[in-house]
Design an enzyme around this catalytic site. Structure first.
Site, short mmCIF file in Angstrom:
data_model
loop_
_atom_site.label_atom_id
_atom_site.label_comp_id
_atom_site.label_asym_id
_atom_site.label_seq_id
_atom_site.Cartn_x
_atom_site.Cartn_y
_atom_site.Cartn_z
CB CYS A 112 -0.99 -0.02 1.16
SG CYS A 112 -2.32 1.19 0.98
CG HIS A 131 -4.14 -3.26 2.36
ND1 HIS A 131 -3.22 -2.89 3.33
CD2 HIS A 131 -4.70 -2.12 1.92
CE1 HIS A 131 -3.25 -1.58 3.47
NE2 HIS A 131 -4.12 -1.09 2.63
CD GLU A 135 -2.33 -6.02 4.84
OE1 GLU A 135 -2.54 -4.82 5.10
OE2 GLU A 135 -1.71 -6.38 3.82
#
Length: 207
Positions: free
Chosen positions: A79, A185, A187
């Site tokens: 990001c 992202h 995650e």
């Protein structure tokens, strides 16, 4: 061991949890020696580019990350962390990046239709550019990942390895030898994101 760089800006807990979920030894650290001893480095980041850049350079960690990357250690920016890999950003002024990826960060408002909301938030499909990069070893063309951003990587065409469409073709991921960046992202991207992190963990020192 994976070192997640803690310079005061970033979604550290979810990243740490994701690496642990795929069986990796991971540490969140702002210690130069720990970063230097790590096998791979992850540079996270959320918020404004200028503030993050200042913190990274003021802490001395920018020099550490640059040196380790130039020595061939795999580095993944996520990001805002991806944006910091580029030369500079025009987010509320002009701010210096790490210069590990040629290009600059510009507002998506310059290229998307006026009726689309900013920031760009949500799931978008990945479109690979050229031969699929090793970062996407376990990902198929068109699989979706999660974005939250108002700025994008521009003038970095030679390093773009994946794009996403949001009223315009936007940079989704970049790579330059051992340096990788994801605007999205991993995650927060479920199985697909974990597979991207898994592929990063398998990347060797000599690319």
């Amino acid at each position: 061991m994976i070192a997640i760089v803690d310079y005061g800006v970033g979604n550290l807990f979810s990243l740490e949890s994701s690496f642990k979920a795929i069986g990796q030894q991971v540490v969140v650290t702002g210690d130069e020696r720990v970063i230097e001893s790590a096998d791979k480095i992850v540079l996270p980041g959320v918020g404004a580019f200028g503030d993050a850049s200042k913190k990274l350079f003021d802490s001395g960690l920018a020099d550490v990350v640059i040196a380790q990357a130039k020595n061939g250690k795999p580095l993944l920016g996520i990001c805002l962390g991806m944006q910091l890999l580029l030369d500079k950003s025009f987010e509320y002024g002009e701010h210096k990046g790490l210069g590990l990826i040629k290009g600059e960060i510009r507002p998506i408002a310059e290229v998307i239709p006026e009726n689309l909301k900013i920031p760009h938030i949500g799931w978008n499909a990945l479109n690979f550019k050229g031969e699929k990069n090793q970062l996407f070893k376990y990902v198929n063309q068109g699989e979706c990942v999660y974005f939250v951003h108002s700025y994008y990587g521009a003038n970095c065409e030679e390093s773009v390895i994946a794009t996403a469409e949001y009223g315009a073709v936007l940079t989704a991921s970049v790579a330059n030898d051992n340096v990788f960046g994801c605007q999205f992202h991993p995650e927060k991207s479920g199985r697909v994101g974990l597979n991207i992190l898994r592929a990063f963990c398998e990347i060797g020192e000599n690319l």
